[in-house]
Design an enzyme around this catalytic site. Sequence first.
Site, PDB file in Angstrom:
ATOM      1  CG  HIS A  74      45.866  33.175  27.782  1.00  0.00           C
ATOM      2  ND1 HIS A  74      45.580  34.014  28.848  1.00  0.00           N
ATOM      3  CD2 HIS A  74      45.720  31.905  28.276  1.00  0.00           C
ATOM      4  CE1 HIS A  74      45.261  33.280  29.919  1.00  0.00           C
ATOM      5  NE2 HIS A  74      45.337  32.002  29.593  1.00  0.00           N
TER       6      HIS A  74
ATOM      7  CB  SER B  17      43.044  39.277  38.701  1.00  0.00           C
ATOM      8  OG  SER B  17      42.708  38.462  37.570  1.00  0.00           O
TER       9      SER B  17
HETATM   10  N1  APR Z   1      50.642  47.718  37.625  1.00  0.00           N
HETATM   11  C1  APR Z   1      50.474  46.551  38.321  1.00  0.00           C
HETATM   12  N2  APR Z   1      49.292  45.891  38.375  1.00  0.00           N
HETATM   13  C2  APR Z   1      48.243  46.437  37.715  1.00  0.00           C
HETATM   14  C3  APR Z   1      48.342  47.653  36.991  1.00  0.00           C
HETATM   15  C4  APR Z   1      49.613  48.293  36.960  1.00  0.00           C
HETATM   16  N3  APR Z   1      49.801  49.455  36.305  1.00  0.00           N
HETATM   17  N4  APR Z   1      47.117  47.935  36.455  1.00  0.00           N
HETATM   18  C5  APR Z   1      46.298  46.933  36.831  1.00  0.00           C
HETATM   19  N5  APR Z   1      46.962  46.038  37.585  1.00  0.00           N
HETATM   20  C6  APR Z   1      46.474  44.786  38.175  1.00  0.00           C
HETATM   21  C7  APR Z   1      45.012  44.798  38.560  1.00  0.00           C
HETATM   22  O1  APR Z   1      44.862  45.272  39.894  1.00  0.00           O
HETATM   23  C8  APR Z   1      44.635  43.315  38.437  1.00  0.00           C
HETATM   24  O2  APR Z   1      44.870  42.632  39.654  1.00  0.00           O
HETATM   25  O3  APR Z   1      46.594  43.797  37.169  1.00  0.00           O
HETATM   26  C9  APR Z   1      45.593  42.791  37.372  1.00  0.00           C
HETATM   27  C10 APR Z   1      44.930  42.519  36.042  1.00  0.00           C
HETATM   28  O4  APR Z   1      43.993  41.479  36.220  1.00  0.00           O
HETATM   29  P1  APR Z   1      43.033  41.069  35.009  1.00  0.00           P
HETATM   30  O5  APR Z   1      42.405  42.269  34.432  1.00  0.00           O
HETATM   31  O6  APR Z   1      42.152  39.967  35.519  1.00  0.00           O
HETATM   32  O7  APR Z   1      44.020  40.500  33.881  1.00  0.00           O
HETATM   33  P2  APR Z   1      44.728  39.083  33.850  1.00  0.00           P
HETATM   34  O8  APR Z   1      45.057  38.619  35.224  1.00  0.00           O
HETATM   35  O9  APR Z   1      45.831  39.166  32.877  1.00  0.00           O
HETATM   36  O10 APR Z   1      43.569  38.145  33.246  1.00  0.00           O
HETATM   37  C11 APR Z   1      43.912  36.805  32.990  1.00  0.00           C
HETATM   38  O11 APR Z   1      41.799  36.488  31.889  1.00  0.00           O
HETATM   39  O12 APR Z   1      40.192  37.338  30.538  1.00  0.00           O
HETATM   40  C12 APR Z   1      41.245  36.474  30.575  1.00  0.00           C
HETATM   41  O13 APR Z   1      42.544  35.820  28.754  1.00  0.00           O
HETATM   42  C13 APR Z   1      42.325  36.885  29.621  1.00  0.00           C
HETATM   43  O14 APR Z   1      44.704  36.591  29.876  1.00  0.00           O
HETATM   44  C14 APR Z   1      43.538  37.117  30.502  1.00  0.00           C
HETATM   45  C15 APR Z   1      43.198  36.328  31.763  1.00  0.00           C
END
Ligand code: APR
Length: 250
Positions: free
Chosen positions: A121, A192
Amino acid sequence: MINQQLIQRAAQDILRSKKTIAFTGAGISVESGIPDFRSVGGLWERFDPEEFAHIHAFYADPAKVWLMLKEMFTLVMTAKPNPAHIGLAELEQMGLLSTIITQNVDGLHQAAGSKNVIEFHGSHRTLSCLKCNTTHDGTSLTIDDLPARCPRCSSLLKPDVVFFGEPIPPKAQSYSFRESNSCSAVLVVGTSAVVYPAASIPIMAKQRGAMVIEINMEPTPLTGQISDYLIQGSAGKIIPAIVEEVKRQR
Ligand code: APR
């Protein structure tokens, strides 16, 4: 409490794997002080992505989008790699991790010492002027320079991160798909797994017969369908535990 049996299983799978990659999301950087997007208190709880993270929103009102960008920049500028980033860099140095495909734009994998990182990204390191089509270095920006303006035409610059509605950088996409199609194990850490095409990375790996090891605070749509197993908990504790177990079993 971390599941020791699954830590041992992950270490075995990594040692047996001919080629292991990692696919990471915002969760891996939460312990560096950068909130993720969709957990409670996450960025999209305060900024509606349709209003603040869609490319159309940037064209319509860049100053408004910079309200969210300024918060992200401030967090990214001060964040340091945490034990999860450092553990993945150690696996790469041990020759046990060939590539990290990250959805994150914070540069923390590289800061931890990982060399082979694909930024699916994009990243904050450069910014583009949509008016005069120039690219500018973002690494020397300070908080006082935000929102960042083009030195030539003083329009608000757009960070070279992928907004919703924008294509994935072609090289990042093709290189990532090549890696997910040729690996024998993928560590899926802190995502996620709801945003495509990024979330197709572990699915493609699975379809090619790879072992999918999920490390996440909570189950995701991959859990039980695509992932061979989920080690539930914080990446900052689980990854170092796996690295220690790999060293013990080696
Ligand atoms: N250790 C492990 N997992 C964690 C921790 C941690 N300390 N803290 C949070 N999480 C998990 C959450 O439970 C969640 O399932 O990490 C995940 C983060 O999910 P999102 O917030 O949706 O982030 P991400 O999956 O990277 O989003 C994907 O969405 O908005 C767009 O461009 C943005 O790259 C991003 C994409």
